[in-house]
Each structure stands twice: as C-alpha cells, then as structure tokens.
Design an enzyme around this catalytic site. Structure first.
Site, mmCIF file in Angstrom:
data_model
loop_
_atom_site.group_PDB
_atom_site.id
_atom_site.type_symbol
_atom_site.label_atom_id
_atom_site.label_comp_id
_atom_site.label_asym_id
_atom_site.label_seq_id
_atom_site.Cartn_x
_atom_site.Cartn_y
_atom_site.Cartn_z
ATOM 1 C CD GLU A 175 29.618 -69.314 -4.435
ATOM 2 O OE1 GLU A 175 28.867 -68.443 -3.970
ATOM 3 O OE2 GLU A 175 29.278 -70.491 -4.613
ATOM 4 N NE ARG A 208 28.567 -81.439 -4.078
ATOM 5 C CZ ARG A 208 28.797 -80.128 -4.133
ATOM 6 N NH1 ARG A 208 28.493 -79.437 -5.201
ATOM 7 N NH2 ARG A 208 29.323 -79.501 -3.109
ATOM 8 C CE LYS A 240 32.038 -73.212 -0.403
ATOM 9 N NZ LYS A 240 32.555 -72.197 -1.301
HETATM 10 P P1 ATP Z 1 29.761 -76.461 -1.150
HETATM 11 O O1 ATP Z 1 28.718 -77.242 -1.863
HETATM 12 O O2 ATP Z 1 30.693 -77.267 -0.320
HETATM 13 O O3 ATP Z 1 29.207 -75.327 -0.380
HETATM 14 P P2 ATP Z 1 30.388 -75.010 -3.478
HETATM 15 O O4 ATP Z 1 30.181 -75.854 -4.655
HETATM 16 O O5 ATP Z 1 29.402 -73.960 -3.211
HETATM 17 O O6 ATP Z 1 30.713 -75.911 -2.234
HETATM 18 P P3 ATP Z 1 32.454 -73.389 -4.559
HETATM 19 O O7 ATP Z 1 33.366 -72.469 -3.844
HETATM 20 O O8 ATP Z 1 31.434 -72.804 -5.445
HETATM 21 O O9 ATP Z 1 31.789 -74.321 -3.488
HETATM 22 O O10 ATP Z 1 33.288 -74.486 -5.325
HETATM 23 C C1 ATP Z 1 34.392 -74.229 -6.158
HETATM 24 C C2 ATP Z 1 34.534 -75.347 -7.133
HETATM 25 O O11 ATP Z 1 34.699 -76.583 -6.460
HETATM 26 C C3 ATP Z 1 33.296 -75.478 -7.987
HETATM 27 O O12 ATP Z 1 33.687 -75.665 -9.320
HETATM 28 C C4 ATP Z 1 32.606 -76.681 -7.433
HETATM 29 O O13 ATP Z 1 31.883 -77.326 -8.426
HETATM 30 C C5 ATP Z 1 33.764 -77.520 -6.918
HETATM 31 N N1 ATP Z 1 33.328 -78.384 -5.809
HETATM 32 C C6 ATP Z 1 32.718 -78.014 -4.669
HETATM 33 N N2 ATP Z 1 32.407 -79.074 -3.912
HETATM 34 C C7 ATP Z 1 32.828 -80.169 -4.585
HETATM 35 C C8 ATP Z 1 32.783 -81.573 -4.348
HETATM 36 N N3 ATP Z 1 32.246 -82.074 -3.231
HETATM 37 N N4 ATP Z 1 33.323 -82.390 -5.274
HETATM 38 C C9 ATP Z 1 33.878 -81.893 -6.383
HETATM 39 N N5 ATP Z 1 33.945 -80.593 -6.683
HETATM 40 C C10 ATP Z 1 33.425 -79.718 -5.804
HETATM 41 MG MG MG Z 2 29.089 -72.800 -5.214
#
Ligand code: ATP
Ligand code: MG
Length: 577
Positions: A36, A261, A271
């Site tokens: 995102e 994750r 984030k």
């Molecule tokens: P955050 O939890 O840091 O705000 P998010 O999951 O909302 O991150 P996205 O932009 O939706 O962030 O993530 C893009 C991709 O990266 C998604 O497929 C998500 O599952 C993966 N991702 C995000 N954080 C991690 C992590 N800590 N480890 C592995 N994959 C991750």
């Molecule tokens: Mg997300």
C-alpha cells in the site's frame, strides 16, 4: 518449467513445486508484491519482496509489482516513487508489470454491482459507530442492520447515487450480505465501499466512493491472474472472505498462502510506528540511517546483497517469531568484509610530530586496498613529519596489556615506519595536545633488519594531507531487545534509545576520500565499515555514516551465551503467536 535445486525448500516452495508437478495452474507461477503506498518499505517488506520475486525467478514464473492504492487519504506519490526505487535497489525487476489497484476501480465497481444484483450486497445507512455496535464481539453474534433487506432495485439506485456524489461521507456504505452470526468477524457483512470525496493520486476526483482494501486486494490478484497469493499471517482470517468474493463473482481464484511476518529485535517494523518516528521528530526522516526502512538502510551503507542473504537465511515459517538483529548485521559484515576497500581514518585525532623526520619531506607508500583481494588494487598514501593518531591509542601510564603508544614505547604505523614516543605536550587545560616521537628509518615497510618484535600497529593519517570529516555513529533506535512501544506518546518515547546517534566532528581521513562518491563504502581500519552520506556529504563537508562496527556478535547470540557482564536480556527470543 525450471526450478533451482540449490534453493532451500520451504513450505511455500514445496506447494508450488507440487502444483507444477500436477499442472494445477497450467504450469504457470505468477506472484505479486502488493504494497500500500502509505509509507516507505522496511526490512519486513524485503522478506516479502525476496519471496515473491525469488519464487518467480526460481520457478520460471512472473512477479508483478502492484500498488494497492485504495485509500486516497493516506497515499502519496512520494511513497510510490520510493517503493519502486527500493524494489529496484534490492535487485528485482517487475519488467512492464507495474499495476495499481486503482486501475481496476471500474472493474471493482462492476463486481459490486454484480453482488447487488445477486442479492449479496446492500446499501446500509447506519453510521460507522452504529455499524460497530451491530457487529457483536468474538463471543456475541452481531445483529442485522435494519437496512439489510432493501430490494435489489433500491440498492442499485442508492449505490449509483453514492457514486455520483449525492450523499455526504459517512451516510451510506455498501456491505456484503454474508452472516452477522459468523464466528469470523470478517464475514459479518463487511463494508465493501465507502463514500470518500478525496482526491486520489491517480484517478483524481473521478470517484466519490472507494473500495475497501479487503474488497480490492483479492480481486486485484484475480484480475492479474495471480496463481499464488502470498500473504502474511494476519490475512489468514481474511481468506474466507476473499474466497467468498471470488466464488460469488465466479472469477479466477488464486491460492492464498500465509507466512509469518518478519519481526526484528531492537526494531519497530510497522508503518504506523515508523510514521510516528518521523512525525514526532525522533528521526530526521524516512531515510534516517537508523530507520529499518530500505531507504534508511541504503543510506546507512547496507548492501542489497546482505539484505537478500539475510532474507534467505531466516527462511519461512507459519508461526510468528522474532529474528535476531545480529544475524542481519552478520550478513552485512560478511558482505562488506569481502567487498570494501580499506582506508585509514582517525576519529579522535591527536597530533604527533616526528622530530627526526625532515620538515617538508613527503614519502608515498603503496598500500593494498584489501588484504585478501588483490583485484581491489592499491593506493598511494603520503607520510610526513606531522601525523594524527587516535587519541585513545596513547596512554601516559598504560596498564600491563596496553600495546599501543606510551612514553618510551615503540609501535608500528600501518604501512610505514616504527615510531617511539619521546615526550608529551599539554595545552593550558592540561589536556595532551601533541606527542613528540622519533622514527626508525630502517623500519620502512613494517620490519627492521634486527627483526625486533613490535606488538602494536596503529592507523594514522598525514596531517598535511588529511581531509576533515564529520562521522556519525549509530546505535539501535530502541533500548530493549523486544521494545514495549505502548500506545501513547510517553511510552513510545520511553522505549527509545536516547543515545542512538553520536556525531563526531573534526575527524581526519585519508585525503583520497575527498573524491569518494555518495554512498561509497569503506572499511576504516580498526573502526568498522563506513559510507559517504548520500544526502549531507560534499567535497567541502565530508560526512560519513558508520554502517556497522567490526565486532561480529552473531556467533555468541547463536550459541546463546550470555555476553560478558551477564546481560540476561540477550537470551533467545521467544516465539510469539
Ligand atoms: P506494516 O504492517 O508495516 O504497516 P503492511 O503489511 O500494512 O505493513 P503493506 O504495504 O500492505 O504493508 O505490505 C506489502 C506486502 O509486504 C504485504 O504482502 C505484506 O504482507 C508484506 N509485509 C509487510 N510487512 C511485513 C513483514 N514484517 N514481514 C514480511 N512481510 C511483510
Ligand atoms: Mg497492509
């Protein structure tokens, strides 16, 4: 179909290999990385990037970059640009497959109409708060909205008018008609569309209604023909909802597989928290070298190779756990040790005058840039009557095991001569200002005809030639191995390490470093790995970031040995579920 036998198999790769054997997807493997655009990518995202792009490469498939830009309130072009830069920097290529969920807004709107026509979606006129109250809890079923039984015609009419901007934000939503008593809260008539009169970075003011992430994510995968939708564990509970949408709509249905994750000790990886660090001014920006963002790590001096190697080593699991930051640092050191040129820098300079060395004379010594890799070449370093050494390489009254310089003691200057300290000068405050020394002309190149043993070797720079620099030393942003961030500003601030940045000025580095380009990396002998700051360094004002020290603590952490001092905090990190 290809597969890379040298790649370690994990449960996801097993599934994909099995699908290929059975021809499940007609021999296709198609993944995507779907961020995102509401923040900068961090090391957790790197795990997902390496996984999705890595699998595509290993199995002869494709990986899309898709920006899941369904929330115009939180998204910015700046984030899109940084995401693309970071994925490329990590070493991956989406070729011409750069997609946006917003490209599918028309199609998604059509899907919403299809669900309404099937009697599977309705326009609700409860407020957000009322919807929450009707939702129930984990132990209590929810209650149906009084608007749930509107006719298809009425729903079509209201949804059209929502889309035309006739209603105020918050007055109506489109919801799926599933089951308000479901044990899975995600299935209790989730909202599919909300009214938002915001400007979208790609579609401008065309839309007055925007799809929820849950209504866009799975269908976007479907539209792109993704075969394996790899998600983090928190999406496990959303899978039944995604399945429901795809089945009701009768469209391509990718296989969703969840993995744990990445969490990292001493580090915040969400984030939301990273945005706090930026907004509350705890760091200088998203690319502050202490940040676990890819842009921060790049600025700090991390190499893409070391991050990819780390992602490879941590592997994939189905249960959440926390990786040790020492492993990441170990991967970094291994790579930097192999690839960086050695150079000399004096961080806390003490002036040394070599009394028997002729004034005005300069000798140039050849020094190898890497002890084990001749391909990195050699450089010429100047030697003259005045040099700088490290202040703590001198002690007036040394303890027994101190083998560096002290009055009457002889040491080797790296690449050049032996010197012996003859006297000490002080300034008016009593602080040592200059050392007087004598050199042995016979010791040129680091040994003497009599073969006498010298225990200490010091790094140094010629005072006549050295360049001044600012050097920034970093420590972890958070004090504790598993920080307790808390919910409020005070608790968050309490978790922070107030000594995470130390700025040294007046450091002296080899003069050739004036020419080093932004981002170039070096080992400063005995100090660690450093890089030229990409943002703040210039020829007039050199700025170096310490990427990492030389001391590798991974072996100790791995052996679960308590470090000297008996710090029990550093045992193995527990698994969290
Ligand atoms: P955050 O939890 O840091 O705000 P998010 O999951 O909302 O991150 P996205 O932009 O939706 O962030 O993530 C893009 C991709 O990266 C998604 O497929 C998500 O599952 C993966 N991702 C995000 N954080 C991690 C992590 N800590 N480890 C592995 N994959 C991750
Ligand atoms: Mg997300």
């Amino acid at each position: 179909m290809t597969s890379a036998p040298e790649q370690r198999m994990d449960f996801i790769r097993e599934i994909i290999a099995e699908d290929l054997r059975r021809g499940t997807w007609g021999g296709r493997v198609h993944t995507r990385f779907p961020p995102e655009p509401n923040g900068y990518l961090h090391i957790g995202h790197a795990k997902s990037i390496c996984l999705n792009f890595g699998i595509a490469t290993e199995f002869g498939g494709k990986c899309n970059l898709r920006l899941d830009d369904t929330n115009p309130m939180k998204e910015e072009e700046e984030y899109v640009a940084s995401i693309k830069e970071d994925v490329r920097w990590l070493g991956f290529d989406w070729e011409d497959r750069e997609y946006y969920a917003s490209d599918y807004f028309d199609q998604l709107y059509g899907y919403a109409l299809a669900l309404i026509r099937k009697g599977k979606a309705y326009v609700d006129s409860l407020t957000a708060e009322e919807i929450r109250q009707h939702r129930g809890t984990l132990t209590e079923p929810g209650r149906n909205s009084p608007y749930r039984d509107r006719t298809v015609e009425e729903n079509l009419d209201l949804f059209r008018r929502m889309g035309e901007g006739e209603f105020e934000e918050g007055t109506h939503t489109l919801r799926a008609k599933i089951d308000m008593a479901s044990g899975n809260l995600n299935l209790r008539d989730p909202v599919l569309y909300r009214i938002m009169k915001s400007f979208h970075h790609r579609t401008g003011d065309r839309w007055k209604v925007y799809p929820m992430y849950d209504f866009a994510h799975g269908q976007s995968d479907s539209i792109e023909g993704i075969t394996h939708s790899l998600c983090t564990l928190e999406f496990e509970d959303h899978r039944p909802l995604y399945d429901w949408f795809l089945e009701e709509l009768g469209i391509h249905h990718p296989r969703q597989i969840e993995f744990a994750r990445l969490n990292l000790t001493y580090t915040a990886l969400s984030k939301r928290r990273l945005l706090r660090l930026v907004n509350e001014g705890h760091v200088s920006g998203w690319d502050d070298p202490r940040m676990p963002t890819l842009s921060g790590m790049r600025r700090r001096g991390y190499t893409p190779e070391s991050i990819r190697r780390f992602c490879d080593l941590i592997g994939l699991a189905k249960k959440n756990s926390t990786a040790e930051i020492e492993l990441l640092e170990h991967c970094l050191r291994e790579d930097l040790n192999r690839t960086t040129r050695r150079t000399m820098a004096v961080l806390d300079p003490l002036r040394v005058v070599i009394e028997n060395y002729p004034e005005g004379k300069v000798e140039w010594f050849e020094a190898d840039n890497h002890p084990d890799d001749p391909s990195l070449g050699t450089r010429k370093i100047p030697f003259s009557r005045e040099i700088f050494i490290e202040r703590d390489d001198f002690m007036e009254a040394p303890p027994k095991k101190f083998f560096r310089l002290s009055p009457g003691r002889e040491v080797r200057l790296k690449h050049t001569y032996y010197i012996t300290c003859t006297s000490v000068e002080r300034d008016t405050d009593g602080r040592i200002s200059t050392l007087r020394c004598m050199y042995d002309p016979e010791s040129r190149g680091g040994s003497t005809p009599d073969g006498r043993k010298i225990k200490g070797t010091l790094h140094w720079v010629s005072a006549l030639h050295a360049a001044q620099a600012q050097v920034r030393l970093y420590d972890y942003l958070f004090k504790d191995k598993e920080p307790d961030f808390g919910d409020n500003q005070e608790s968050f601030a309490r978790a922070l390490n107030s000594n995470s940045l130390k700025v040294l000025t007046g450091c002296m580095v080899e003069q050739a470093l004036r020419e080093a380009g932004p981002g170039s990396r070096f080992q400063f002998l005995r100090h660690g790995y450093f890089c030229v700051d990409r943002r703040d360094s210039s020829q007039e004002g050199l700025v170096f970031n310490r990427t990492i020290t030389l001391r590798d603590s991974w072996a100790r952490v791995q052996a679960q040995e308590p470090p000297p001092g008996g710090d029990t905090q550093r045992g193995k990190v527990s698994s969290k579920t």
